[in-house]
Design a protein around this motif. Structure first.
Motif: not given
Ligand code: NCD
Ligand code: ZN
Length: 371
Positions: A194-201, A237-252, A266-269
């Motif tokens: 599988e490949v994620t949309p973020h690695h494709l785009f 074979d598969v497009f899958a997101t690896d949807h891995a949420p972290h909060t914006q505060a954690e990302k800071a 994923m689908l809009p992309l």
């Protein structure tokens, strides 16, 4: 106005964070985000707190999902260094076995060949009794899904070959990896990927602009790696997101956790890539519906479809409209050519124009008794 009707998507790689990290996501918010993205089945990863590594932990997670999910949910079990193959008695109730051999969020990495050998051996032994779902054995096992980057990839390919256990390589991001999987497939290995949309785009060229909001595992790769993924579309074979949420505060934080949300974009992309003539609709349906159902042996969802609007003019992605609890996307501001208008699951309207219509608990937990 062009409206397309497509089957409900499967996202075979999501982190819904429950139990333990409900401030990031839970089974309700995560499956609501799935429906908003046209996804009607998600496969949930085991790196929660506690991880999904024993029959009891799997059963507890299934109860949470059964009470809260608004789309269908399959649950992975995990191998850990301490609990090893404790999950085995519940193996047929999981969508698959997830093994981490590369570093990422959480502490599930398997450290020794001794343990890797044991995991593949015991999974294959169990399959001798019940078979694999991808071979049509309804009560059988799913694949061994591995996060195996770089030199860990041939290790997993070999163990899969030695034990004849189907291997699914998650989030492939590099030229070297997709090319090796292509050769393995040519040689008849039982491997899918599988490949994620973020690695494709997105690539390393986007990393500075995005900062921690563009940090995930595997990291964004080079434009050459990305080019190799597109060139080897037939190997994916598969497009899958690896949807891995972290909060914006954690990302800071000084050491932000890796991972980005992806269910809603994923689908809009992918449909934007269709508008740009880089993909066909059939490419999407094969990789987001048909193939994940076959690889994981997922049940069909009758009377289930998604209506998407193809936009004349692209519209910039807006975080404000998102359903994921963390409320952000690395694609914020990116012009996209499609949006999900409505979702119907088993004949019932569950999502329409930004509004969730489904009741918590209306989603099914796959491979568990009803309810
Ligand atoms: C994932 C997470 O946050 O759980 N993070 C990530 O960067 N992808 C873990 C994973 O899938 O490796
Ligand atoms: Zn993941």
């Amino acid at each position: 106005m062009t409206i397309l009707r497509i089957p409900g998507l499967v996202d075979a790689h999501v982190h819904l964070r429950e139990p333990g990290y409900e401030h990031k996501e839970d089974f309700y918010s995560g499956t609501a985000a799935a429906l908003a993205g046209g996804v009607t089945t998600v496969l949930d990863m085991p790196n929660t707190q506690p991880p999904t590594a024993t029959p009891e932990q799997l059963a507890a997670k299934a109860r949470l999902a059964a009470a809260k999910a608004v789309c269908d949910v399959g649950l992975f079990v995990a191998a850990t260094n301490d609990l090893a193959d404790a999950y085995l008695p519940a193996a047929t109730r999981a969508c698959g076995l997830k093994i981490y051999v590369s570093d990422t969020f959480g502490s599930l990495r398997i450290d020794t060949l001794d343990l890797m050998h044991r995991l593949f051996r015991t999974w294959a032994e169990r399959a001798r009794d019940v078979g694999y779902r991808s071979d049509g054995q309804a009560g059988g096992l799913g694949p061994v899904a591995v996060h195996a980057e770089e030199l860990m990839l041939p290790v997993c390919l070999n163990l899969s070959r030695l034990y004849d256990a189907p291997l699914h390589v998650v989030h492939v991001s590099r030229r070297s990896e997709i090319e090796l999987i292509r050769v393995a497939k040519e040689r008849g290995y039982r491997v899918t990927c599988e490949v994620t949309p973020h690695h494709l785009f997105l690539t390393t060229d986007d990393a500075a602009r995005l900062g921690p909001l563009g940090d995930m595992r595997p990291r964004l790769a080079t434009p050459d790696d990305q080019c190799a993924l597109w060139k080897n579309l037939a190997v994916i074979d598969v497009f899958a997101t690896d949807h891995a949420p972290h909060t914006q505060a954690e990302k800071a934080l000084p050491e932000p956790p890796p991972g980005v949300p992806g269910l809603e974009t994923m689908l809009p992309l992918l449909l934007t890539a269709v508008a740009d003539q880089r993909l066909t609709l059939d490419d999407i349906i094969a990789r987001c519906c048909v193939n994940p159902r076959r690889i994981y042996g997922l049940p069909e969802q009758p009377e289930t479809w998604v209506e998407v609007e193809i936009l004349e003019e692209p519209i910039a992605w807006r975080n404000e409209e998102m359903h994921t609890r963390v409320g952000w996307s690395p694609f914020a501001g990116i012009p996209l050519r499609a949006r999900v208008r409505s979702v119907t699951l088993r004949g019932a309207p569950v999502y329409a124009d930004g509004t969730l219509l489904a009741q918590p608990g209306s989603g099914h937990v796959l491979f568990h008794a009803a309810g």
